[in-house]
Design an enzyme around this catalytic site. Sequence first.
Site, PDB file in Angstrom:
ATOM      1  CG  ASP A  50      -3.065  -4.696  10.164  1.00 52.64           C
ATOM      2  OD1 ASP A  50      -4.077  -5.083   9.573  1.00 52.64           O
ATOM      3  OD2 ASP A  50      -2.913  -3.517  10.572  1.00 52.64           O
ATOM      4  CD  GLU A 216      -7.297  -3.596   3.669  1.00 50.79           C
ATOM      5  OE1 GLU A 216      -6.908  -2.436   3.445  1.00 50.79           O
ATOM      6  OE2 GLU A 216      -8.091  -3.875   4.592  1.00 50.79           O
TER       7      GLU A 216
END
Length: 539
Positions: A50, A216
């Site tokens: 991420d 997301e």
Amino acid sequence: MKIRVLIFFFLLTFTLFGQGNDESISKPIWISDNGNGTYTNPIINSDYSDPDVIRVGNKYYMTASSFNCIPGLPILESNDLVNWKLISYALPKLFPEEVYDKPQHGKGIWAPCIRFHNSEFYIYYPDPDYGIYRIKSKTIDGNWSDPILVKSGKGLIDPTPLWDDDGKSYLVYAFAGSRAGIKSMLVVCTMNSEGSIANNDEVLLIDGHQEEPTIEGPKIYKKNGFYYIFAPAGGVATGWQTVLRAVNIFGPYEKKKVLIQGESKVNGPHQGAWVQTQTGEDWFVHFQDKGVCGRVVHLEPLTWKNNWPIIGIDSNKDGVGEPVKEFKKPNIGKQINNNLLQCSDEFNEVKLGLQWQWHANPKINWGFPTSLGYYILNCIPKPKEYANLWDVPNLLLQKFPSDEFTATTKLTFTPHFDNEEAGLVIMGLDYCFLRLKQINGKLFLSQIICVDADTKQLEKEIETLEINNNLIFLKVKVTENGNCTFYYSQDGTNFSSIGISFKAKEGKWIGAKLGFVSLRDGFTNDAGNIKMDWIRFKK
């Protein structure tokens, strides 16, 4: 005269026995920079999940998820978006402390967002069990503030702030279905001007269930009067990049796929960050899930067409990009030398190297750096109801530096009592432990394997042999797909194999890791220890 002779023999000895050992020279394991103005993906072939990236002046800064590993929130620095160096961590411990004093695999710090606003660095990060936190600092490697809970709630993840042109502040985030009971939705709420309180005035931006399942990881930006939200959808290992666009932050938003796997070998391509160079070029940094190696980092060119971004290369001219394998480096105006991520460690510093993390908030008595050329790891009592290493907090580990490598370490094991143990670990959902242990006053080396450690399965002792002194060299060779073979030596030159081949496995949301542990049964007032002289990696 005697002093000169001694100096001569010291330098001769160093030349013959120090430089002569190629493992004593730290060599890079993975280099993305091809040295000819191009680079090869991944730019970081190691587990930095991420990733979020910003540019401040001529420097680029990255942070990434760290889950239960401590210190958390790694800070990486680059001059050119290709060569990265780990320079610090923003979070020395996890909160609540009493919770994270024990390993909480897969919990802790999920996808963070780093920003530079009003001459300060900000990181917003979610803990899916507690809510969204914020820390800040005036310097990137300085003292970060203690976390404040900006918005409490279970399952609130992937926050990204926006300070708008009119002075208003917003927070966009997503939901983890495992905690919130809902997913595949992105929302926005307002914040106070300091960005320390997020209000309860959420507006739904997209319901992705029909066309963007599991959407997301949003990152919000503003350009040419449009609000853009970059967000992956379709699943970590199988999805794509979607971009939402609107003229009002609350919508309605149009959407478009801008990056897919296509004909490339890059599955996912998942969550990341848009960044612009000082020369005006646009780039996108994202991760790819490679299983045992973790979530590695890629760099893609980004271009614009009709106010929509195209990430990667649009080879068939359909307006959707595909990941590049090799590409021209970003134009930053000058050639930059390699900054290489640390993996080898001589343990000569009086502080722990940045490559090392614990599996829980560390305690003072776990271990110490020294000025004596080694790190000492003490034999800590096993947790109550111990089943295997999955529940052990004092695992000192680092990420796999690439798909393939060899790591060799020199250790001195000094047990004070029977049943004290220590050694080298390849850690994940399955693990392999080259264990040194004292039994009836004698020292033994064993290969220990545990499969499905997260379900409390017991270890299996594959091979055990008696060793005649407490100084030992251990080696692991890792090849493609995490296949590991193990070796030992008592003189550092002649190595023998031990045990069987072991296939490393990723951990909970993280790649496999390598490092050390030192344990005992029960408490004593004078525990033994293991001294790590060095660990050296090579291709």
